[in-house]
Design a protein around this motif. Sequence first.
Motif, PDB file in Angstrom:
ATOM      1  N   MET A  13      -3.975   9.908  -3.117  1.00 51.42           N
ATOM      2  CA  MET A  13      -4.030   8.643  -3.845  1.00 51.42           C
ATOM      3  C   MET A  13      -3.841   7.668  -2.801  1.00 51.42           C
ATOM      4  O   MET A  13      -2.740   7.227  -2.630  1.00 51.42           O
ATOM      5  N   ARG A  14      -4.347   7.050  -2.816  1.00 51.41           N
ATOM      6  CA  ARG A  14      -4.102   5.793  -1.683  1.00 51.41           C
ATOM      7  C   ARG A  14      -4.232   4.214  -2.487  1.00 51.41           C
ATOM      8  O   ARG A  14      -5.231   4.768  -3.377  1.00 51.41           O
ATOM      9  N   THR A  15      -3.279   4.148  -2.808  1.00 49.85           N
ATOM     10  CA  THR A  15      -3.351   3.198  -3.763  1.00 49.85           C
ATOM     11  C   THR A  15      -2.255   1.510  -3.432  1.00 49.85           C
ATOM     12  O   THR A  15      -2.005   1.310  -2.026  1.00 49.85           O
ATOM     13  N   VAL A  16      -2.513   0.701  -4.106  1.00 46.85           N
ATOM     14  CA  VAL A  16      -1.894  -0.979  -3.477  1.00 46.85           C
ATOM     15  C   VAL A  16      -1.063  -1.257  -5.087  1.00 46.85           C
ATOM     16  O   VAL A  16      -1.901  -1.100  -6.405  1.00 46.85           O
ATOM     17  N   TRP A  17       0.419  -1.291  -4.937  1.00 45.24           N
ATOM     18  CA  TRP A  17       0.758  -1.426  -6.300  1.00 45.24           C
ATOM     19  C   TRP A  17       1.571  -3.363  -6.392  1.00 45.24           C
ATOM     20  O   TRP A  17       1.730  -3.650  -4.924  1.00 45.24           O
ATOM     21  N   THR A  18       0.732  -4.254  -7.081  1.00 44.06           N
ATOM     22  CA  THR A  18       1.459  -4.915  -7.128  1.00 44.06           C
ATOM     23  C   THR A  18       2.291  -5.070  -7.882  1.00 44.06           C
ATOM     24  O   THR A  18       2.071  -4.843  -9.281  1.00 44.06           O
ATOM     25  N   VAL A  19       3.485  -6.328  -8.298  1.00 49.24           N
ATOM     26  CA  VAL A  19       4.143  -5.699  -8.941  1.00 49.24           C
ATOM     27  C   VAL A  19       4.843  -7.200  -8.923  1.00 49.24           C
ATOM     28  O   VAL A  19       4.787  -8.475  -8.314  1.00 49.24           O
ATOM     29  N   ARG A  20       4.641  -7.822 -10.290  1.00 47.35           N
ATOM     30  CA  ARG A  20       4.870  -9.708 -10.776  1.00 47.35           C
ATOM     31  C   ARG A  20       6.364  -9.715 -11.691  1.00 47.35           C
ATOM     32  O   ARG A  20       7.216 -10.532 -11.069  1.00 47.35           O
ATOM     33  N   GLU A  21       6.860  -8.734 -11.892  1.00 47.28           N
ATOM     34  CA  GLU A  21       8.674  -8.593 -12.295  1.00 47.28           C
ATOM     35  C   GLU A  21       9.154  -6.912 -12.248  1.00 47.28           C
ATOM     36  O   GLU A  21       7.973  -6.049 -12.318  1.00 47.28           O
ATOM     37  N   ARG A  40       0.597  -0.726  -0.121  1.00 50.04           N
ATOM     38  CA  ARG A  40      -0.311   0.147   0.347  1.00 50.04           C
ATOM     39  C   ARG A  40       0.880   0.768   0.126  1.00 50.04           C
ATOM     40  O   ARG A  40       1.823   1.036   0.549  1.00 50.04           O
ATOM     41  N   ASP A  41       0.207   2.000  -0.481  1.00 52.66           N
ATOM     42  CA  ASP A  41       1.246   3.509  -0.791  1.00 52.66           C
ATOM     43  C   ASP A  41      -0.093   4.843  -0.953  1.00 52.66           C
ATOM     44  O   ASP A  41      -1.144   4.886  -0.958  1.00 52.66           O
ATOM     45  N   VAL A  42       0.405   5.748  -0.480  1.00 54.71           N
ATOM     46  CA  VAL A  42      -0.259   6.915  -0.638  1.00 54.71           C
ATOM     47  C   VAL A  42       1.419   7.722  -1.233  1.00 54.71           C
ATOM     48  O   VAL A  42       1.712   7.958  -0.937  1.00 54.71           O
ATOM     49  N   GLU A  43       0.368   8.531  -2.714  1.00 48.17           N
ATOM     50  CA  GLU A  43       0.796   9.348  -3.201  1.00 48.17           C
ATOM     51  C   GLU A  43       1.867  10.773  -3.842  1.00 48.17           C
ATOM     52  O   GLU A  43       0.472  11.008  -2.475  1.00 48.17           O
ATOM     53  N   ALA A  44       2.316  11.200  -4.123  1.00 49.97           N
ATOM     54  CA  ALA A  44       2.637  12.159  -3.955  1.00 49.97           C
ATOM     55  C   ALA A  44       2.015  12.205  -5.222  1.00 49.97           C
ATOM     56  O   ALA A  44       1.892  11.678  -6.370  1.00 49.97           O
ATOM     57  N   ASP A  45       2.300  13.832  -6.388  1.00 53.88           N
ATOM     58  CA  ASP A  45       1.941  14.076  -7.290  1.00 53.88           C
ATOM     59  C   ASP A  45       3.143  14.239  -8.113  1.00 53.88           C
ATOM     60  O   ASP A  45       4.191  14.827  -8.652  1.00 53.88           O
ATOM     61  N   GLU A  46       2.575  12.699  -9.473  1.00 57.14           N
ATOM     62  CA  GLU A  46       3.663  12.324 -10.429  1.00 57.14           C
ATOM     63  C   GLU A  46       3.353  11.698 -12.077  1.00 57.14           C
ATOM     64  O   GLU A  46       2.229  11.642 -11.060  1.00 57.14           O
ATOM     65  N   VAL A  47       3.901  12.565 -12.783  1.00 56.29           N
ATOM     66  CA  VAL A  47       4.328  11.287 -13.854  1.00 56.29           C
ATOM     67  C   VAL A  47       4.783  10.708 -13.841  1.00 56.29           C
ATOM     68  O   VAL A  47       6.860  11.191 -13.658  1.00 56.29           O
ATOM     69  N   PHE A  48       5.488   9.651 -14.605  1.00 54.49           N
ATOM     70  CA  PHE A  48       5.801   8.151 -14.806  1.00 54.49           C
ATOM     71  C   PHE A  48       6.506   7.705 -16.224  1.00 54.49           C
ATOM     72  O   PHE A  48       5.106   7.616 -16.387  1.00 54.49           O
TER      73      PHE A  48
END
Length: 111
Positions: free
Chosen positions: A94-102, A53-61
């Motif tokens: 924004m409150r997010t969940v990052w699920t990284v497979r690779e 889980r993460d709380v995001e900053a304002d960004e473009v990536f």
Amino acid sequence: MTLAPGEEVDATTRALAHEPVPADQVVSGRPSTGWVELDDSIGVWEMTPGAMRDVEADEVFVVLAGSATVEFEEPALPPIELRAGSVARLAEGMRTVWTVRETLRKVYIAG
């Protein structure tokens, strides 16, 4: 590190020191993250497989390598699928969940 005008950095191979994701953010697995700031608002970030889980900053990536799904807990938005070449924008808070497979590596520009 500060990226000077006219200077080049290879963001795909730049060494990053990783740290385990704090236990209160881990959803599954044993992910770690690493990053390096290239300037006050530009950096390279990487996450190993797992979910957090993460709380995001304002960004473009821009994703350089890897694959992941980002789910939005707040606001409720459809999930996004990330892979090399993906460009995305996140808003502060924004409150997010990052699920990284690779292992995912991105270059970000924070607002």
